[in-house]
Scaffold this active site. Structure first.
Site, PDB file in Angstrom:
ATOM      1  N   GLU A 121      91.129  70.759  34.143  1.00  0.00           N
ATOM      2  CA  GLU A 121      90.126  71.573  33.459  1.00  0.00           C
ATOM      3  C   GLU A 121      89.168  72.110  34.505  1.00  0.00           C
ATOM      4  OE1 GLU A 121      88.884  70.166  29.229  1.00  0.00           O
ATOM      5  OE2 GLU A 121      88.999  68.386  30.506  1.00  0.00           O
ATOM      6  N   GLU A 127      95.450  61.776  24.961  1.00  0.00           N
ATOM      7  CA  GLU A 127      95.331  63.099  25.578  1.00  0.00           C
ATOM      8  C   GLU A 127      95.255  62.934  27.089  1.00  0.00           C
ATOM      9  OE1 GLU A 127      92.253  65.586  23.944  1.00  0.00           O
ATOM     10  OE2 GLU A 127      91.829  66.497  25.876  1.00  0.00           O
TER      11      GLU A 127
END
Length: 288
Positions: A171, A166
Site C-alpha cells: 500500500e 487479509e
C-alpha cells in the site's frame, strides 16, 4: 469488490476489507483515451528461484484483461468501501498497454461520485496458499491517492472479514511526502476483535511513482515476510493458533482508491489522471 467493507483507524493502524463482485466478466469495453507514459527503469525480479516453480503469472499481454483470471468490482461500496473513499469503480478505468496493466484514477463525475477508478479481483478464479509472490509495479502520485496490491482469504464469502484474513502486499499513501514509503500489513480476527500487524519501508531516493519496484511476500506455514526489490523489511510469525487464517488460500485484489480515512481527500495540488501500472504478477511455490 466483496460483501463487507469496514474501515477502522485504531492506534494509528488501518484496518479495511473488501466488498462483492459484480459478476460481469466480459472483456473491458473501454479504456483511458490517453497514451500512458510507462517508465523504462526500475527493479526487476528473476523468472525462477532455487527449489521453487512458477505456478501462475499474468504479464498482461494482449489488448484486454484476461477474465479467466480477473473480475471487475463495480460501484461505490458501502460507506465508500468502508473507508469513506470517494471513487466509483468502473471497468473503463482498466486498460492494457504494451504488456502492462494500467488502472487509471480520474477526476470526473459519475453516478454521484467525483472520481472514478478500477478494482480487480481473482476471487473464484485464482487463489493460492504459500509461496513467493512478486509484483512489479509503479504507483500513482498525489494527495489522496491510495493504491494497493493485496489479498483476502478465499473463504471470505463464508466467514466474512476479518475472519478470512487479509494480506496487504503493498500500500502507498499519496501526498505530504509519503510517496517514498511502502506499507505491508496483515489483518485477522483475534477472538472476535480485529487485529493487525504492519511494517513499512522508506526507499532511499525518489518515490514509488518514479520507476518500477518489485513488491514481494514470501509466505509459508510459519511466517510471512515482506520485501521491496528483494530487500526484506517486515515479518510476522504466523505459528500461533490464532493466526490460522494465514494457513489457507487467498486471492488477489488490485485497486487504486481516491480519498478515504487514511490518505485524506485530493486537494488543489493533486493532478489527474493518475495511474498504477503493473508489469506482472508471479506466484512461485516450493517444489514437492
Amino acid at each position: 469488490m466483496k460483501r463487507i467493507n469496514l474501515m477502522i483507524l485504531a492506534a494509528g493502524l488501518i484496518v479495511y476489507s473488501a466488498c462483492s463482485s459484480d459478476g460481469d466478466d466480459t472483456p473491458n469495453p473501454g479504456s483511458p483515451v490517453e497514451k500512458v507514459v510507462i517508465p523504462t527503469s526500475g527493479a526487476t525480479s528473476p523468472n525462477s528461484y532455487p527449489g521453487m516453480s512458477l505456478v501462475w503469472e499474468d504479464d498482461f499481454q494482449g489488448s484486454s484483461l484476461n477474465t479467466s483470471n480477473w473480475s471487475y468490482e463495480i460501484g461505490r461500496g458501502n460507506n465508500g468501501w468502508g473507508n469513506n473513499e470517494l471513487q466509483y469503480y468502473r471497468r473503463e478505468n482498466t486498460s492494457l498497454q504494451d504488456g502492462h496493466l494500467i488502472i487509471t484514477a480520474k477526476k470526473e463525475n459519475f453516478e454521484g461520485a467525483a472520481y472514478t477508478s478500477s478494482r480487480l479481483v481473482t476471487m473464484n478464479k485464482q487463489d493460492f496458499r504459500y509461496g513467493r509472490i512478486d509484483i512489479r509495479a509503479t504507483m500513482p502520485r498525489g494527495q489522496g491517492l491510495w493504491p494497493a496490491l493485496w489479498m483476502l482469504g478465499s473463504n471470505f464469502s463464508e466467514v466474512g472479514w476479518p475472519n478470512c484474513g487479509e494480506i496487504d502486499i503493498m500500500e502507498m499513501i499519496g501526498g505530504n511526502g509519503r510517496e517514498n514509503t511502502v506499507h505491508g500489513t496483515v489483518h485477522w480476527d483475534n477472538n472476535g476483535s480485529r487485529a493487525q500487524f504492519g511494517g513499512e519501508k522508506r526507499i532511499s531516493t525518489g518515490t514509488l511513482a518514479d520507476q518500477f519496484h518489485v513488491y514481494s511476500i514470501v509466505w509459508d506455514a510459519t511466517s510471512i515476510k515482506w520485501l521491496i526489490n528483494d530487500e526484506q523489511y517486515h515479518e510476522i510469525d504466523t505459528t500461533p493458533a490464532g493466526l490460522d487464517e494465514f494457513r489457507r488460500k487467498f486471492f488477489f485484489i488490485f485497486n487504486v482508491a481516491v480519498g478515504g480515512d487514511w490518505p485524506g481527500s485530493p486537494n488543489t495540488t493533486t493532478t489527474f489522471p493518475q495511474h498504477m501500472i503493473v508489469d506482472y504478477v508471479r506466484v512461485f511455490q516450493t517444489n514437492p
